[in-house]
Scaffold this active site. Sequence first.
Site, PDB file in Angstrom:
ATOM      1  N   HIS A  91       0.818  -1.228   0.000  1.00 32.18           N
ATOM      2  CA  HIS A  91       0.000   0.000   0.000  1.00 32.18           C
ATOM      3  C   HIS A  91       0.846   1.269   0.000  1.00 32.18           C
ATOM      4  O   HIS A  91       0.642   2.175   0.819  1.00 32.18           O
ATOM      5  CB  HIS A  91      -0.957   0.011   1.200  1.00 32.18           C
ATOM      6  CG  HIS A  91      -2.078  -0.969   1.072  1.00 32.18           C
ATOM      7  ND1 HIS A  91      -3.250  -0.672   0.421  1.00 32.18           N
ATOM      8  CD2 HIS A  91      -2.213  -2.247   1.533  1.00 32.18           C
ATOM      9  CE1 HIS A  91      -4.068  -1.720   0.489  1.00 32.18           C
ATOM     10  NE2 HIS A  91      -3.447  -2.709   1.152  1.00 32.18           N
ATOM     11  N   HIS A 148      -4.124  -9.585   0.237  1.00 35.39           N
ATOM     12  CA  HIS A 148      -5.434  -9.013   0.540  1.00 35.39           C
ATOM     13  C   HIS A 148      -5.829  -9.152   2.020  1.00 35.39           C
ATOM     14  O   HIS A 148      -6.436  -8.247   2.583  1.00 35.39           O
ATOM     15  CB  HIS A 148      -6.535  -9.638  -0.342  1.00 35.39           C
ATOM     16  CG  HIS A 148      -7.831  -8.887  -0.293  1.00 35.39           C
ATOM     17  ND1 HIS A 148      -7.914  -7.528  -0.506  1.00 35.39           N
ATOM     18  CD2 HIS A 148      -9.104  -9.286  -0.054  1.00 35.39           C
ATOM     19  CE1 HIS A 148      -9.179  -7.128  -0.410  1.00 35.39           C
ATOM     20  NE2 HIS A 148      -9.918  -8.189  -0.125  1.00 35.39           N
ATOM     21  N   HIS A 203      -4.748 -12.565  -5.103  1.00 35.62           N
ATOM     22  CA  HIS A 203      -5.082 -11.465  -4.164  1.00 35.62           C
ATOM     23  C   HIS A 203      -6.553 -11.599  -3.808  1.00 35.62           C
ATOM     24  O   HIS A 203      -7.423 -11.140  -4.533  1.00 35.62           O
ATOM     25  CB  HIS A 203      -4.803 -10.104  -4.814  1.00 35.62           C
ATOM     26  CG  HIS A 203      -4.999  -8.928  -3.872  1.00 35.62           C
ATOM     27  ND1 HIS A 203      -3.992  -8.444  -3.061  1.00 35.62           N
ATOM     28  CD2 HIS A 203      -6.086  -8.164  -3.613  1.00 35.62           C
ATOM     29  CE1 HIS A 203      -4.443  -7.428  -2.355  1.00 35.62           C
ATOM     30  NE2 HIS A 203      -5.732  -7.237  -2.673  1.00 35.62           N
ATOM     31  N   HIS A 263      -6.719  -2.502  -4.584  1.00 34.57           N
ATOM     32  CA  HIS A 263      -6.484  -1.052  -4.504  1.00 34.57           C
ATOM     33  C   HIS A 263      -5.820  -0.494  -5.745  1.00 34.57           C
ATOM     34  O   HIS A 263      -6.145   0.614  -6.174  1.00 34.57           O
ATOM     35  CB  HIS A 263      -5.614  -0.726  -3.272  1.00 34.57           C
ATOM     36  CG  HIS A 263      -6.400  -0.665  -2.008  1.00 34.57           C
ATOM     37  ND1 HIS A 263      -6.688   0.499  -1.350  1.00 34.57           N
ATOM     38  CD2 HIS A 263      -6.984  -1.643  -1.291  1.00 34.57           C
ATOM     39  CE1 HIS A 263      -7.404   0.240  -0.267  1.00 34.57           C
ATOM     40  NE2 HIS A 263      -7.591  -1.076  -0.206  1.00 34.57           N
TER      41      HIS A 263
END
Lengths: 678, 418
Positions: free
Chosen positions: B11, B198, B165, B84
Amino acid sequence: MLLREVTIKNVRSYNDDAEAVVEFPEGVVLFEGDVGSGKSTILYAVEFALFGTAEVKGSFLLSDRKQSGHVRLKFSENGKELEVGRGLVRRKDSVAQERCYIVEDGKRTEMSPADLKERVIGLLKFNEPSNPRAESLVYRFAVFTPQEQMKEIIQKDSEDRLRVLRRVLGISEYQLAAENSDTVEQRIKRDAYGLKRASEDLEEKEALASALSSDIAQFGKRLPILEEKRSAAEAELAELESQSKDLVSKREAVSNVASKVPTLERSVKMLTTAAKDALDKADRLEARLKDQYVPFIEEFEKRKTPSERSAGALDEELAGERREHEEKTATLRVLQNQSEGTEELLREGKCPRCGREIDHAEFGDRAAHLASEIEKTRAEVLLSKDKCSALESLRRQMAAYEKDREKHATYSKERANIKLDISESRAQVWAYQAELTKSTRDLEAARKEEERLKGLAQEIAELERDLGTSRRMRDEASLDLQRALAQRDAKKESLENLASELMKKRSMRAEAQRLGGYQSWLSGFFRPAVEQIEQQTFMQMNARFNHHFQRLFSSMVDDIDLGVRVNENFSPVLERQGFEQEYESLSGGERTSVALAYRLALNAIVQETGASGTGELVILDEPTEGFSKEQIHKMRDILAELRSKQVVIVSHETELEAMAQHVFRVQKVSGTSRVLAA
Amino acid sequence: MHKFAHMSDIHIGAFRQPELRALVLQAFDLAIDKCIDAGVDFVVIAGDTFDSNIPDLSSVKHAAAKIRQAKDQGIAFYVVYGSHDFSPNYSSIVDVLESAGLLTKLERVTRREDGKLDLAFTVDASGAKLCGISGKKLGLDRLDYELLDKERLESEGGFKIFVFHGALEEYKPRDLSMMEAMSVSQLPEGFNYYAGGHIHQRSVNSLKGRRNLAYPGPLFGTDFRDLESIAKGNESGFYMVDFDTDVRRVEFVGVTPCGIAELEFSAQGKSASQTYAALQEIARKATVEDQVVLLKVHGELSQGRTSDIDFGAIRRQVLAKRPLSLLLSYSQLTSREQSAAEGAKPLSPSLTEKETFEQRIATVTSPEPRLQGARGVQLSLSLLKALKDERRENELKPDYQSRIEKTGVDILGLEKTS
């Protein structure tokens, strides 16, 4: 409130000296146009027409280079059709309002700008004080909030926001009621305190009344005794007075005699003294005659005069002799001077002036002659001196004799007078002695009478003493009685007065207690209840607000991690996954969402409470600024949810057209705005 | 023996707070340094390398430089999209970096005429064969698995790694029970290692012929929940895997860019002032320099409002201790008033007024009949209405007070006395 029509002339970009008329149908009305096309001016014009220039300055509104402009707004409130109008005129340094009016029930009334604002606020039931210099916060919060100002409101100091929200939501009226409850309670407290103060001596007065009653009861016992005492004194006095009447005549005789004896005594004494004085005087006169006058007179009468000549003749002779003596003395001096000169020349032998030798023989003779002459003259001087002395002595003898002769005449006259006085005194002595004899006789007679009456007088005196005592006793008894009666009456009167005062004070005390009960009711029941109502209503509104705020926000923003709520002060709290987020950390769209959700939540809550006459109309100024296309599309649902009869949207987003029932395009052509129905 | 690193949910670009965003990059740097030091052959990132498909470019620049550093050491990077950083039209930053030769996307899919999906292997220099399916939003990747020709993948020989994911129903953590998930059986069988992403909770499992089903969890926190988890002792990091023809060792390598301190206070049954004092004391005692601080306050206040607690002051007090970052949570803090008002009915102030007076009138002890019972309630309502009256325009304050006094005593029936 529902907007009907606004007419704008020479306001900002509506500046062609013509009136632009903009209609507002009910439903969702969109004014769409480019940035700067004049959309927001329509909203400013509406606000100006309603509330004047508190928020937007006249210089901002009036078109450049225009001397005057105006706005007329037709709107309805609670089924009543109204029209307001305001004008703007350019002055030297400023732009001022003029020509304000309102049309109600078809009747037009001219008003001052401030009065019109007050009237409009009253008509809209905005529940806020009309301050001509302040914007209408209810309108600003609940009806029309320029988007940039909405963000300001979100970030405003919580106290300020809370104050406005309390007012908008009608909460502040509970605080006012609580404060006014204090005012009323204070008034009652003051009244109760006044009554308490006025009756604080109640117990003291009651004790006094009790003491007075007791005293009056005591008088009930004491008065008969005093009356009896006075009656006894009066009876005794009457008896004595009866006795005294019999003795009155006798007392007069006693009195006469009693008064006569001292008179006679004084008379005898006076006569005795007078007789003695007269006798003494006669004796003194005789002694004086014998010692002083008779020897002188007899001796003088034996004397002869010192000269047969008169005093004048003696004086004349003496004067002549004195002149002669002076002349002889002068001649002697001349001779003595001549003799001294001659003796000088003889000693010097020559003339001191001419130096010529002198003739000693001649001058010797001359000196001898002069000596003889001097001797002769000196003898004459002595003789004349003796003569003068003899004459002067005789003259003094003559003067003394004359003086004694005058004295003799006086004494002779005095002697005759004294002899007369002596005779008179002797006669007076005799007269006094005769009178004294008579007075003495009378005195003795009177004394005998007095002696005789002495017992009666004592009796009278005793009776009079008894009478005096009896009268005093009677008077004292009467006085005691009167005093006691007066005291009793005074106490009775005091008691009567006190009774009425006591009644008043008891009534005051009771009223004070009753007021105290109301005071306690206000402070112990009413005020806490009002505070509870305020708190409860406030928190209910807070919860309802949160409900609307969160619902609206979540319908605008997809991010489930991002949440909004308001705390008890209606301050927005932004949280991501439960952690606080700064407003500044949000994206533009998120910020707009927070502001719009807050704004619409407020509208929803105002509609629910009916606190202000604002629920029918919502004005949204660029409500989708920073929104994504998806978010803009969600506005359809949000607008559908709004229960307001009229939603006026100003936006440059053409996407909103599909959501509006009425679309107007705002365009600016050659610097002048136009509103066209799409 | 070869070695690879399995990371996921990095992230990059996460967090709005710059200091937290920097920590994410720092964690990435630390992880890559460890990989270089360990001499890994390649790095697998199982989705969500970036926090969004177009993150802030300064973060990208930093990450790209680090990847370049590793690439220069001969370390390859294999990635799939995560939920994302997914881009349906291949315009994610992942695609940009792939174009730059820094990353290799493993989702090499071709749709056959029969509708099935063929997934091609990518063969690393070490001989490892990798393929994977990207994570997509809203569980759209589930269809990919349904259409995937698993048999073909399963029949491939060699050391195989499957990268995915998504959550697996069988291993879904309890707190993510509502999360979209697929069954393990949807994954192809027979791979030596399943590199999952994930799920932000590390685990290595084997089930239904699928060995080494691994989730390393995030490298660092990517959101507040992750930070809380780390603060509770759940170390974040990645897996280092030794392999030759099969997996020989799976080792978890912790990455700790900084300490995370969780300060928690339960205000249950305490007043606002007590809570405030307690928080001040906590802040006073806290030793949090160079740490991320999570300050959580929860519970129902017995007295006062949550807004009575000056969280701004608490924040300033903690920040004076120079932490790297302070995250404050009081969303679970409520007041009794708030709780009482929860689920409030639509508003009716007049009803509240009447009900409140009715509830409280029993406390009146005055002997006056008109102050009690129904009469007392009626009197209260009349008085309240009168006392709400505001000062009129141009009315002087003394005049207003006199008017209120008179109105009040009139309504109370005390006008004769007063």
